[in-house]
Write an enzyme that holds these catalytic residues in place. Structure first.
Site, PDB file in Angstrom:
ATOM      1  N   LYS A   1       0.833  -1.212   0.000  1.00 46.99           N
ATOM      2  CA  LYS A   1       0.000   0.000   0.000  1.00 46.99           C
ATOM      3  C   LYS A   1       0.869   1.264   0.000  1.00 46.99           C
ATOM      4  O   LYS A   1       0.576   2.208  -0.721  1.00 46.99           O
ATOM      5  CB  LYS A   1      -0.928   0.033   1.232  1.00 46.99           C
TER       6      LYS A   1
ATOM      7  N   ARG B   1      -9.935   0.402   8.931  1.00 41.95           N
ATOM      8  CA  ARG B   1      -9.524  -0.970   9.235  1.00 41.95           C
ATOM      9  C   ARG B   1     -10.614  -1.746   9.955  1.00 41.95           C
ATOM     10  O   ARG B   1     -10.404  -2.925  10.283  1.00 41.95           O
ATOM     11  CB  ARG B   1      -8.284  -0.939  10.127  1.00 41.95           C
TER      12      ARG B   1
ATOM     13  N   ARG C   1      11.276  -6.258   5.157  1.00 41.17           N
ATOM     14  CA  ARG C   1      11.152  -4.820   5.397  1.00 41.17           C
ATOM     15  C   ARG C   1      11.737  -4.450   6.762  1.00 41.17           C
ATOM     16  O   ARG C   1      12.342  -3.403   6.929  1.00 41.17           O
ATOM     17  CB  ARG C   1       9.666  -4.418   5.324  1.00 41.17           C
TER      18      ARG C   1
ATOM     19  N   ARG D   1      11.022  -0.360  11.980  1.00 40.13           N
ATOM     20  CA  ARG D   1       9.738  -0.498  12.687  1.00 40.13           C
ATOM     21  C   ARG D   1       9.773  -1.722  13.588  1.00 40.13           C
ATOM     22  O   ARG D   1       9.973  -2.837  13.108  1.00 40.13           O
ATOM     23  CB  ARG D   1       8.600  -0.631  11.661  1.00 40.13           C
TER      24      ARG D   1
ATOM     25  N   ARG E   1      -0.471  -9.278  13.433  1.00 42.95           N
ATOM     26  CA  ARG E   1      -1.024  -8.198  12.599  1.00 42.95           C
ATOM     27  C   ARG E   1      -1.832  -8.779  11.444  1.00 42.95           C
ATOM     28  O   ARG E   1      -2.884  -8.263  11.082  1.00 42.95           O
ATOM     29  CB  ARG E   1       0.088  -7.304  12.064  1.00 42.95           C
TER      30      ARG E   1
END
Ligand code: AMP
Length: 203
Positions: free
Chosen positions: A14, A97, A136, A142, A154
């Site tokens: 995204k 969400r 990532r 993160r 998640r």
């Protein structure tokens, strides 16, 4: 106006596609994940509370993210577009969400006489997501990208609470699924094709 919901699980691409869409259509990018991370960086009370949930891979409460989006929409109204900063609409990334968030977004946009044009869902299978997020995590810094248990949580949160949002937009005839595995440019072109169709006859 083009108001786009870019939908999909964490790691679906995204963020990458948002950057391209913003350039192409002059959209204002509203990412609740980014907004929350800037609250954390600023050390606000809201940021501290959100961090506890984010670090566990859980969603933050609806009223928190709805409040942030409300504020950003109001802010964009108080700095109206000029010839040099033409705004084509909004891209919502990582929001809504939950179904209550989607309902709240409809109400907020109605205040400004506009609505969601279309929801584009990037479809990627769970194992590919886990692979991408772990990769990532090597560079993103993160904390929620660095631990496979958290990443799986998640993805589970997405499957349990966020997937029903797709049905909400499908009922409005605004849901389009796009294969999120493959070349970035090919996926981008598929999204642009969807937008072109959705914009025909849109207000
Ligand atoms: P993201 O950057 O979109 O992957 O979001 C990172 C984390 O922020 C998520 O795992 C949630 O904890 C929180 N978050 C972001 N957007 C929302 C939202 N719309 N509703 C609830 N929690 C959110």
């Amino acid at each position: 106006m083009l108001n786009l919901v870019l939908f999909g699980p964490p790691g679906a691409g995204k963020g990458t596609q948002s950057e391209k869409l913003i350039q192409q259509y002059n959209l204002i990018h509203l990412s609740t994940g980014d907004l929350l991370r800037s609250q954390i960086a600023a050390g606000t009370e809201l940021g501290l509370q959100a961090k506890q949930l984010m670090d566990q891979g859980l969603l933050v409460p609806d009223e928190v993210v709805i409040g942030m989006i409300d504020f950003k929409l109001q802010e964009s109204q108080s700095s109206p577009a000029s010839a040099t900063n033409y705004v084509g609409g909004f891209i919502f990334d990582g929001f809504p969400r939950t179904v209550p968030q989607a309902q709240a977004l409809d109400q907020l946009l109605a205040r400004y006489g506009t609505q969601i044009t279309t929801m584009v869902a990037l479809v990627v299978d769970d194992e590919e997501l886990i692979r991408r997020l772990l990769k990532r995590g090597e560079t993103s810094g993160r904390p929620d990208d660095q631990n496979e248990v958290l990443i799986r949580r998640r993805v589970t949160e997405y499957n349990d609470k966020t997937k029903p949002v797709a049905d909400y937009y499908a009922q409005q005839g605004k849901y389009v699924a796009i294969d999120g595995i493959g070349d970035i440019e090919t996926i981008f072109e598929a999204i642009c094709g969807t937008i072109l169709k959705a914009n025909v006859g849109a207000k």
